[in-house]
Design a protein around this motif. Structure first.
Motif, mmCIF file in Angstrom:
data_model
loop_
_atom_site.group_PDB
_atom_site.id
_atom_site.type_symbol
_atom_site.label_atom_id
_atom_site.label_comp_id
_atom_site.label_asym_id
_atom_site.label_seq_id
_atom_site.Cartn_x
_atom_site.Cartn_y
_atom_site.Cartn_z
ATOM 1 N N HIS A 1 0.854 -1.184 0.000
ATOM 2 C CA HIS A 1 0.000 0.000 0.000
ATOM 3 C C HIS A 1 0.892 1.237 0.000
ATOM 4 O O HIS A 1 1.719 1.414 0.899
ATOM 5 N N ALA A 2 0.715 2.077 -1.016
ATOM 6 C CA ALA A 2 1.600 3.242 -1.180
ATOM 7 C C ALA A 2 1.558 4.166 0.028
ATOM 8 O O ALA A 2 2.597 4.722 0.424
ATOM 9 N N ALA A 3 0.373 4.354 0.635
ATOM 10 C CA ALA A 3 0.275 5.264 1.781
ATOM 11 C C ALA A 3 1.123 4.781 2.943
ATOM 12 O O ALA A 3 1.748 5.584 3.651
ATOM 13 N N LEU A 4 1.184 3.466 3.157
ATOM 14 C CA LEU A 4 1.973 2.929 4.267
ATOM 15 C C LEU A 4 3.467 3.122 4.027
ATOM 16 O O LEU A 4 4.249 3.164 4.977
ATOM 17 N N SER A 5 3.867 3.240 2.779
ATOM 18 C CA SER A 5 5.277 3.499 2.470
ATOM 19 C C SER A 5 5.638 4.971 2.604
ATOM 20 O O SER A 5 6.818 5.332 2.507
ATOM 21 N N GLY B 1 -2.612 9.196 4.703
ATOM 22 C CA GLY B 1 -3.771 8.950 3.868
ATOM 23 C C GLY B 1 -4.350 7.561 3.965
ATOM 24 O O GLY B 1 -5.053 7.118 3.051
ATOM 25 N N TYR B 2 -4.096 6.870 5.091
ATOM 26 C CA TYR B 2 -4.588 5.499 5.263
ATOM 27 C C TYR B 2 -5.484 5.463 6.484
ATOM 28 O O TYR B 2 -5.063 5.842 7.580
ATOM 29 N N ALA B 3 -6.739 5.011 6.310
ATOM 30 C CA ALA B 3 -7.667 4.868 7.435
ATOM 31 C C ALA B 3 -7.392 3.534 8.112
ATOM 32 O O ALA B 3 -7.655 2.476 7.556
ATOM 33 N N VAL B 4 -6.857 3.560 9.328
ATOM 34 C CA VAL B 4 -6.321 2.367 9.968
ATOM 35 C C VAL B 4 -7.217 1.860 11.090
ATOM 36 O O VAL B 4 -7.765 2.645 11.865
#
Length: 303
Positions: free
Chosen positions: A69-73, A91-94
């Motif tokens: 996932h690009a946001a996690l990177s 930008g990641y809803a966790v």
């Protein structure tokens, strides 16, 4: 004629996150130099998950691969930063996450060897579905995460479509006599949709969502009458209902009808026009929906 709507907050969703540090340079001194960098760290992680292992004395795996996932990177979590906030900013809803920092090695094969030695349970966990890896020099941040389920707010129609649904629900309510608290109202004529009032409502919802407040008075001190004039609507009588946290047009109208002051606005036979809309604040763990309804009677004389 304005009264505050009851504040119905969305359910709080807990976020379980961890940050851990691993000094890879202390663990990898015995590994050969020049390990291959052609394979990415995420590919190595998924290859590890695809095979059975003995982890801390237990048989584990194989397990499903993690989705890059690009946001996690993009996550950056300097000291003192909460991981869930850092992930949200990327930008990641966790829902829950785990992050491991590895220092002192640039080669992904050596990073993987250190992870296997110290964090096999995280590598083989079925709690996570996504992964991201970020390298800065000889430091790595690997983030394992499970996304939060979609909120009901994400399934809402566009704001003006939702406003039209509010109009339909309000006109159904006005078609019958109703008691609003101690005040009795006869059936009232249906309201007509008005684009100027819709723009007034949407503008106030957007301002509340953007600036994170809940009030009939805007941050600039203006009230609904001034906001309506700015959109070009000249009125002789005007009212406003607001609400926060409801997940549908029917739910927000039901809440207004249960509140005597809001119900009185809805049932006021002197109002002829209406506009409504919503805006969403996406910050934090859950979305918050801000609703505004503006009701008015047109006229050339403005009080």
């Amino acid at each position: 004629m304005t009264t505050l709507a009851p504040h119905t907050a969305p359910p709080h969703r807990s976020t379980r996150t961890r940050l851990r540090w691993l000094a890879a340079s202390l663990l990898l001194a015995a590994l050969p130099a020049g390990a291959q960098q052609r394979t990415s760290l995420i590919e190595l992680i998924n290859a590890y998950r695809a095979a059975p292992h003995t982890c801390q004395g237990r048989a584990m795996g194989p397990v499903a691969p993690l989705a890059p996932h690009a946001a996690l990177s993009r996550v950056q979590a300097p000291p003192g930063t909460l991981l869930d906030q850092a992930i949200a900013r990327a930008g990641y809803a966790v829902a829950h996450a785990d992050a491991i920092f590895v220092e002192g090695v640039s080669d992904p094969v050596r990073v993987m060897a250190s992870l296997e030695r110290s964090y096999c349970r995280t590598l083989l966990s079925t709690q996570f579905s996504d992964v991201g890896a970020r390298r800065t020099g000889d430091s790595w941040m690997i983030v394992f995460a499970q996304p939060a389920p979609p909120s009901a707010a994400s399934r809402l129609p566009p704001p003006r479509d939702a406003g039209q649904r509010i109009l339909e629900a309000v006109n159904r309510a006005r078609a019958s006599a109703r008691d609003c608290g101690a005040q009795a109202f006869e059936a009232a004529p249906p309201l007509a949709w008005n684009e100027e009032l819709a723009s007034t409502a949407l503008g106030h919802s957007s301002d509340m969502a953007k600036q994170r407040y809940f009030s009939h008075a805007g941050k600039d001190g203006r009230m609904v009458g001034e906001r309506a004039l700015d959109t070009g609507y000249r009125w002789r009588r005007i009212g406003e209902n607001i609400a926060v946290g409801q997940d549908s047009a029917d739910e927000v109208v039901a809440g207004w009808l249960d509140s005597p002051g809001h119900c009185a606005n809805v049932m006021d036979a002197q109002f002829a026009d209406m506009g409504a809309g919503y805006a969403i604040n996406q910050a934090g763990e859950s979305a918050r929906v801000y609703w505004t309804q503006v009701l008015a009677a047109p006229g050339d004389t403005v009080p």
